[in-house]
Scaffold this motif. Structure first.
Motif, mmCIF file in Angstrom:
data_model
loop_
_atom_site.group_PDB
_atom_site.id
_atom_site.type_symbol
_atom_site.label_atom_id
_atom_site.label_comp_id
_atom_site.label_asym_id
_atom_site.label_seq_id
_atom_site.Cartn_x
_atom_site.Cartn_y
_atom_site.Cartn_z
ATOM 1 N N ARG A 199 35.454 -45.513 26.330
ATOM 2 C CA ARG A 199 34.532 -44.516 25.763
ATOM 3 C C ARG A 199 35.042 -43.990 24.434
ATOM 4 O O ARG A 199 34.260 -43.715 23.515
ATOM 5 N N TYR A 200 36.364 -43.851 24.302
ATOM 6 C CA TYR A 200 36.964 -43.403 23.037
ATOM 7 C C TYR A 200 36.660 -44.391 21.911
ATOM 8 O O TYR A 200 36.228 -43.999 20.820
ATOM 9 N N VAL A 201 36.846 -45.679 22.181
ATOM 10 C CA VAL A 201 36.573 -46.698 21.162
ATOM 11 C C VAL A 201 35.082 -46.733 20.831
ATOM 12 O O VAL A 201 34.698 -46.833 19.657
ATOM 13 N N ALA A 202 34.218 -46.622 21.856
ATOM 14 C CA ALA A 202 32.768 -46.701 21.647
ATOM 15 C C ALA A 202 32.266 -45.563 20.770
ATOM 16 O O ALA A 202 31.348 -45.747 19.956
ATOM 17 N N ILE A 203 32.857 -44.376 20.906
ATOM 18 C CA ILE A 203 32.363 -43.204 20.167
ATOM 19 C C ILE A 203 33.096 -43.003 18.844
ATOM 20 O O ILE A 203 32.488 -42.686 17.818
ATOM 21 N N CYS A 204 34.399 -43.220 18.853
ATOM 22 C CA CYS A 204 35.194 -42.956 17.643
ATOM 23 C C CYS A 204 35.265 -44.155 16.701
ATOM 24 O O CYS A 204 35.482 -43.988 15.497
ATOM 25 N N HIS A 205 35.094 -45.377 17.227
ATOM 26 C CA HIS A 205 35.146 -46.584 16.391
ATOM 27 C C HIS A 205 33.995 -47.525 16.765
ATOM 28 O O HIS A 205 34.238 -48.672 17.177
ATOM 29 N N PRO A 206 32.752 -47.051 16.652
ATOM 30 C CA PRO A 206 31.612 -47.853 17.126
ATOM 31 C C PRO A 206 31.440 -49.192 16.413
ATOM 32 O O PRO A 206 31.026 -50.172 17.029
ATOM 33 N N LEU A 207 31.773 -49.233 15.121
ATOM 34 C CA LEU A 207 31.588 -50.478 14.368
ATOM 35 C C LEU A 207 32.618 -51.537 14.750
ATOM 36 O O LEU A 207 32.379 -52.733 14.554
ATOM 37 N N ARG A 208 33.742 -51.116 15.286
ATOM 38 C CA ARG A 208 34.804 -52.058 15.660
ATOM 39 C C ARG A 208 34.890 -52.236 17.183
ATOM 40 O O ARG A 208 35.826 -52.848 17.677
ATOM 41 N N TYR A 209 33.911 -51.695 17.896
ATOM 42 C CA TYR A 209 33.974 -51.689 19.362
ATOM 43 C C TYR A 209 34.107 -53.102 19.943
ATOM 44 O O TYR A 209 34.976 -53.367 20.773
ATOM 45 N N SER A 210 33.240 -54.005 19.503
ATOM 46 C CA SER A 210 33.250 -55.366 20.065
ATOM 47 C C SER A 210 34.522 -56.115 19.711
ATOM 48 O O SER A 210 34.940 -57.025 20.443
ATOM 49 N N VAL A 211 35.156 -55.741 18.589
ATOM 50 C CA VAL A 211 36.396 -56.400 18.181
ATOM 51 C C VAL A 211 37.571 -55.873 19.009
ATOM 52 O O VAL A 211 38.402 -56.644 19.508
ATOM 53 N N ILE A 212 37.630 -54.539 19.141
ATOM 54 C CA ILE A 212 38.743 -53.932 19.875
ATOM 55 C C ILE A 212 38.630 -54.211 21.379
ATOM 56 O O ILE A 212 39.576 -54.682 22.015
#
Length: 311
Positions: A122-135
């Protein structure tokens, strides 16, 4: 407690929730219903996620593993309790008790780490949405799940080996409906200082690290949400965390409540009843939290039910 060493095969007595014979059928019906709801409901979630390609995302992969863990967690304790009620027996063998201790630790630890992994998602989805699929790529998700399982197994084996080196007295009554590690340690005739130190030290690390990870993730999530300019954007971001936050609050709230209850009361009935709140209730409620609050899950469940009803 008698300090005479146990001779012959060791058996423990699970005192359960009540010694009243008239309450046993009620308890049997109640816990059988809770068990069936938990198992069937979580199986339905796993099937719904597996059958819907739109739900093949990291969040729902973790949810499937959480559902499997909940099924395993409740299956470690409740069936033995139901069997004892049915047979009007309170006994559990030494091997059975040790196995129960080990499995409870494995699945409780697994749930602990999965909740932390879901918080990171959830942290990655909200704080880094553009890089979500990469991370949050499939390799990382599988790695987090395997790491959670590995640490939980090592932790459980460590505590189980610690119990193996203990000797026990003749009064082997456990004031619970299952073999809980700290209650088993209290029954030992051996010097339990090292065992208790190891128990609290390892438990603090295994529980503390995921909790700190969850707190940090939500601190960053809240900071990110507050920086959003539109109320709609803040609401949408927060709504993606509500289900997970509810499950986290339920799991840790129940767990801390049990140990606070154990510390302030000497009643074995109250202590056993409190233990139900973190071994039986969360696995059952988790499925309702995720299925009723998540429109994607509701849609997937509706499709699954319609498919099997009409085909």
């Amino acid at each position: 407690m008698e300090l005479e060493n146990q001779t012959g095969p060791i058996e423990f007595l699970l005192l359960g929730l009540s010694e009243d014979p008239e309450l046993q059928p009620v308890l049997f019906g109640l816990f059988l219903s809770m068990y069936l709801i938990t198992v069937l409901g979580n199986l339905l979630i796993i099937l719904a996620v597996s059958s819907d390609p739109h739900l093949h995302t990291p969040m729902y992969l973790f949810l499937c593993n959480l559902s499997f863990t909940d099924i395993s967690f409740i299956s470690t304790t409740v069936p033995k309790m139901l069997m004892n009620i049915q047979r009007q027996s309170k006994t559990i063998s030494y091997a059975g008790c040790l196995t129960q201790v080990c499995l409870v630790l494995v699945f409780a630890g697994m749930e602990n780490f999965l909740l932390a992994a879901m918080a990171y998602d959830r942290y990655v989805a909200i704080c880094h949405p553009l890089r979500y699929s990469v991370i949050m790529n499939p390799h990382l998700c599988v790695l987090l799940i395997l790491l959670s399982l590995s640490i939980s197994i090592v932790d459980a084996l460590l505590h189980s080996l610690m119990v193996l080196r203990l000797s026990f007295c003749t009064d082997l009554e456990i004031p619970h409906f299952f073999c809980e590690l700290d209650q088993v340690i209290k029954l030992s005739c051996s010097d339990t200082l090292i065992s208790n130190i190891l128990f609290y030290l390892v438990s603090s690390i295994v529980c503390g690290v995921p909790i700190l990870g969850i707190i940090y993730s939500y601190f960053k999530i809240v900071s990110s949400i507050l920086r959003k300019s539109s109320a709609g954007g803040r609401h949408k971001a927060f709504s993606t965390c509500v289900s997970h936050l509810s499950v986290v609050s339920l799991f840790y709230g129940m767990g801390f409540g049990v140990y606070i209850s154990s510390a302030v009361t000497d009643s074995f009935t109250n202590t056993a009843a409190a233990s139900v709140m973190y071994t039986v209730v969360p696995p059952m409620l988790n499925l309702f939290i995720y299925s009723l609050r998540n429109r994607y899950m509701k849609e997937a469940l509706r499709k699954l039910i319609i498919k099997h009803l009409f085909w």
